[in-house]
Write a protein that holds these residues in place. Structure first.
Motif, PDB file in Angstrom:
ATOM      1  N   LYS A  19      30.882  31.899  27.359  1.00 13.17           N
ATOM      2  CA  LYS A  19      30.662  32.491  26.134  1.00 13.17           C
ATOM      3  C   LYS A  19      30.690  31.230  25.119  1.00 13.17           C
ATOM      4  N   ARG A  20      29.727  31.326  24.256  1.00  7.97           N
ATOM      5  CA  ARG A  20      29.177  30.172  23.399  1.00  7.97           C
ATOM      6  C   ARG A  20      30.598  29.771  22.502  1.00  7.97           C
ATOM      7  N   GLU A  21      31.490  30.740  21.978  1.00  6.84           N
ATOM      8  CA  GLU A  21      32.270  30.497  21.137  1.00  6.84           C
ATOM      9  C   GLU A  21      33.378  29.735  21.904  1.00  6.84           C
ATOM     10  N   TRP A  22      33.559  30.054  23.214  1.00  5.99           N
ATOM     11  CA  TRP A  22      34.672  29.221  24.067  1.00  5.99           C
ATOM     12  C   TRP A  22      34.115  27.945  24.462  1.00  5.99           C
ATOM     13  N   LEU A  23      33.000  27.729  24.671  1.00  5.63           N
ATOM     14  CA  LEU A  23      32.482  26.418  25.162  1.00  5.63           C
ATOM     15  C   LEU A  23      32.337  25.654  23.869  1.00  5.63           C
ATOM     16  N   GLU A  24      31.881  26.098  22.608  1.00  2.78           N
ATOM     17  CA  GLU A  24      31.982  25.138  21.417  1.00  2.78           C
ATOM     18  C   GLU A  24      33.532  24.769  21.284  1.00  2.78           C
ATOM     19  N   SER A  25      34.532  25.771  21.199  1.00  6.68           N
ATOM     20  CA  SER A  25      35.868  25.518  20.976  1.00  6.68           C
ATOM     21  C   SER A  25      36.234  24.486  22.017  1.00  6.68           C
ATOM     22  N   MET A  26      35.927  24.527  23.079  1.00  6.31           N
ATOM     23  CA  MET A  26      36.347  23.409  24.126  1.00  6.31           C
ATOM     24  C   MET A  26      35.649  22.154  23.585  1.00  6.31           C
ATOM     25  N   VAL A  27      34.377  22.085  23.253  1.00  8.70           N
ATOM     26  CA  VAL A  27      33.928  20.808  22.774  1.00  8.70           C
ATOM     27  C   VAL A  27      34.789  20.010  21.625  1.00  8.70           C
ATOM     28  N   HIS A  28      35.186  21.038  20.529  1.00  7.09           N
ATOM     29  CA  HIS A  28      35.819  20.580  19.555  1.00  7.09           C
ATOM     30  C   HIS A  28      37.275  20.085  19.888  1.00  7.09           C
ATOM     31  N   GLN A  29      38.020  20.693  20.989  1.00  8.94           N
ATOM     32  CA  GLN A  29      39.067  20.057  21.322  1.00  8.94           C
ATOM     33  C   GLN A  29      38.880  18.690  22.110  1.00  8.94           C
ATOM     34  N   ASN A  30      37.717  18.300  22.320  1.00  8.56           N
ATOM     35  CA  ASN A  30      37.534  17.000  23.040  1.00  8.56           C
ATOM     36  C   ASN A  30      37.546  16.007  21.957  1.00  8.56           C
ATOM     37  N   TRP A  68      39.697  35.387  33.376  1.00  6.58           N
ATOM     38  CA  TRP A  68      38.643  34.605  32.620  1.00  6.58           C
ATOM     39  C   TRP A  68      37.716  35.320  31.721  1.00  6.58           C
ATOM     40  N   GLY A  69      37.952  36.581  31.466  1.00  4.40           N
ATOM     41  CA  GLY A  69      37.128  37.490  30.754  1.00  4.40           C
ATOM     42  C   GLY A  69      36.944  37.126  29.123  1.00  4.40           C
ATOM     43  N   ASP A  70      38.175  36.415  28.649  1.00 11.53           N
ATOM     44  CA  ASP A  70      38.045  35.926  27.453  1.00 11.53           C
ATOM     45  C   ASP A  70      36.939  34.558  26.904  1.00 11.53           C
ATOM     46  N   TYR A  71      36.784  34.019  28.352  1.00 11.96           N
ATOM     47  CA  TYR A  71      35.897  32.741  28.054  1.00 11.96           C
ATOM     48  C   TYR A  71      34.592  32.959  28.747  1.00 11.96           C
ATOM     49  N   VAL A  72      34.422  33.701  29.590  1.00  9.63           N
ATOM     50  CA  VAL A  72      32.957  33.668  30.312  1.00  9.63           C
ATOM     51  C   VAL A  72      32.713  35.340  30.719  1.00  9.63           C
ATOM     52  N   ASP A  73      31.471  35.399  30.925  1.00 11.16           N
ATOM     53  CA  ASP A  73      30.852  36.594  31.459  1.00 11.16           C
ATOM     54  C   ASP A  73      30.754  36.722  32.827  1.00 11.16           C
ATOM     55  N   PHE A  74      30.955  37.800  33.461  1.00 12.81           N
ATOM     56  CA  PHE A  74      30.459  37.644  35.087  1.00 12.81           C
ATOM     57  C   PHE A  74      29.387  38.625  35.234  1.00 12.81           C
ATOM     58  N   LYS A  75      28.367  38.141  35.927  1.00 16.78           N
ATOM     59  CA  LYS A  75      27.316  38.984  36.306  1.00 16.78           C
ATOM     60  C   LYS A  75      27.215  39.057  37.830  1.00 16.78           C
ATOM     61  N   TYR A  76      27.812  40.304  38.233  1.00 17.77           N
ATOM     62  CA  TYR A  76      28.183  40.567  39.644  1.00 17.77           C
ATOM     63  C   TYR A  76      27.182  41.571  40.341  1.00 17.77           C
ATOM     64  N   THR A  77      26.593  41.041  41.194  1.00 21.51           N
ATOM     65  CA  THR A  77      25.387  41.885  41.711  1.00 21.51           C
ATOM     66  C   THR A  77      25.550  42.097  43.435  1.00 21.51           C
ATOM     67  N   GLY A  78      24.543  43.036  43.795  1.00 21.99           N
ATOM     68  CA  GLY A  78      24.981  43.312  45.148  1.00 21.99           C
ATOM     69  C   GLY A  78      25.142  44.957  45.411  1.00 21.99           C
ATOM     70  N   PRO A  79      25.190  45.337  46.787  1.00 25.97           N
ATOM     71  CA  PRO A  79      25.180  44.366  47.952  1.00 25.97           C
ATOM     72  C   PRO A  79      23.549  44.123  48.006  1.00 25.97           C
ATOM     73  N   TRP A  80      23.390  42.885  48.746  1.00 26.12           N
ATOM     74  CA  TRP A  80      21.978  42.415  49.039  1.00 26.12           C
ATOM     75  C   TRP A  80      22.134  42.277  50.462  1.00 26.12           C
ATOM     76  N   ALA A  81      20.760  42.127  50.914  1.00 22.73           N
ATOM     77  CA  ALA A  81      20.707  41.430  52.533  1.00 22.73           C
ATOM     78  C   ALA A  81      21.004  39.999  52.199  1.00 22.73           C
ATOM     79  N   PRO A  82      21.518  39.461  53.340  1.00 19.42           N
ATOM     80  CA  PRO A  82      21.741  37.882  53.295  1.00 19.42           C
ATOM     81  C   PRO A  82      20.679  36.849  53.004  1.00 19.42           C
ATOM     82  N   TYR A  83      19.726  36.944  51.939  1.00 19.93           N
ATOM     83  CA  TYR A  83      18.592  35.989  51.705  1.00 19.93           C
ATOM     84  C   TYR A  83      19.270  34.613  51.600  1.00 19.93           C
ATOM     85  N   ASN A  84      20.399  34.479  51.126  1.00 19.99           N
ATOM     86  CA  ASN A  84      20.857  32.950  50.827  1.00 19.99           C
ATOM     87  C   ASN A  84      21.669  32.298  52.143  1.00 19.99           C
ATOM     88  N   PHE A  85      21.581  33.044  53.340  1.00 19.44           N
ATOM     89  CA  PHE A  85      22.317  32.678  54.472  1.00 19.44           C
ATOM     90  C   PHE A  85      21.241  32.656  55.630  1.00 19.44           C
TER      91      PHE A  85
END
Length: 253
Positions: free
Chosen positions: A123-134, A226-243
């Motif tokens: 999430k943009r807000e979380w990434l920006e806050s992490m940069v500010h903390q660096n 992790w839901g406060d910091y990131v979005d999950f895009k969870y998909t499937g089931p698929w045939a095993p294309y990547n394998f």
């Protein structure tokens, strides 16, 4: 001049007898799905124009829909990449015979397996806050602001390198705390290239069908953390294309 009609193939299954998977809407017509066989292997196919197939949204979705339909009825499904059409049934049967040594091995590897995809996007807000903390990066930003364009050129290069390193550190953390637990539960796992500036993980996981609920539960557990910091895009089931990696020669008119 009428288009030449050939055999468009979607996937391979382990079957000795002819299978009926109904019909599909493909290339503007209702077309019946049929199977062609060699020993205990078969291709699921339909008659379609012999041409170069471009990966547009509707044809791609139809291709995937057929494979998903077959997966609901068959235990071992080997997907074939989009756009492969051959001039005749005889050509397709020759292809199947040539593929048979690979398919015998693959059928056992993918039986009762499916692929699940997970993209983790910061999430943009979380990434920006992490940069500010660096602190180091923030100090470098202030230094660049106070210099002329010429004098600040190399400082900006250094800042860009620090930003990449910082982002890589976040990706490594996601890898350790999200990808690795999922990979441990899966039969096989793969990290694909991330897309865009905010994607932290582009994972694919090969799992047993009877472990789908357990895998879903782990994904939900990780999202709760992790839901406060990131979005999950969870998909499937698929045939095993990547394998599975099968390269076919495309026949074009």
């Amino acid at each position: 001049m009428a288009e030449e009609t050939g055999v468009y193939i979607f996937c391979c299954i382990q079957a000795e007898e002819e299978k009926d998977f109904g019909t599909i809407e493909f290339e503007g017509e209702e077309r019946r799905l049929f199977t062609l066989h060699y020993k205990d292997a078969a291709v699921v196919a339909a008659h379609a124009p012999v041409k170069i197939y471009h990966p547009k949204k509707d044809p791609l979705m139809t291709h995937q829909a057929v494979i998903t339909k077959v997966m609901q009825e068959e235990r071992a499904v080997v997907p074939i990449s989009f756009g492969n059409v051959f001039k005749s049934k005889e050509d397709t049967e020759v292809l199947l015979e040539n593929l048979y040594p690979q398919l015998r091995k693959l059928f056992s590897e993918v039986r009762d397996k499916m692929e699940i995809g997970l993209k983790v996007v910061g999430k943009r807000e979380w990434l920006e806050s992490m940069v500010h903390q660096n602190d180091r990066m923030q100090k470098q930003k202030e230094t660049v602001k106070g210099k002329s364009e010429a004098a600040g050129y190399f400082d900006r290069i250094q800042l860009g390198e620090m930003a990449r390193d910082f982002f890589t550190d976040i990706q490594n953390d996601v890898d350790k705390r999200i990808h690795e637990p999922l990979a441990e539960l899966a039969e096989a796992a793969k990290k694909n290239d991330t897309l865009g500036e905010k994607m932290l993980l582009n994972g694919a996981y090969l799992i047993d069908r009877d472990k789908e609920e357990v895998f879903d539960a782990l994904v939900n557990e990780l999202y709760q953390t992790w839901g406060d910091y990131v979005d999950f895009k969870y998909t499937g089931p698929w045939a095993p294309y990547n394998f599975i990696h099968i390269q076919l020669k495309v026949e074009a008119s």
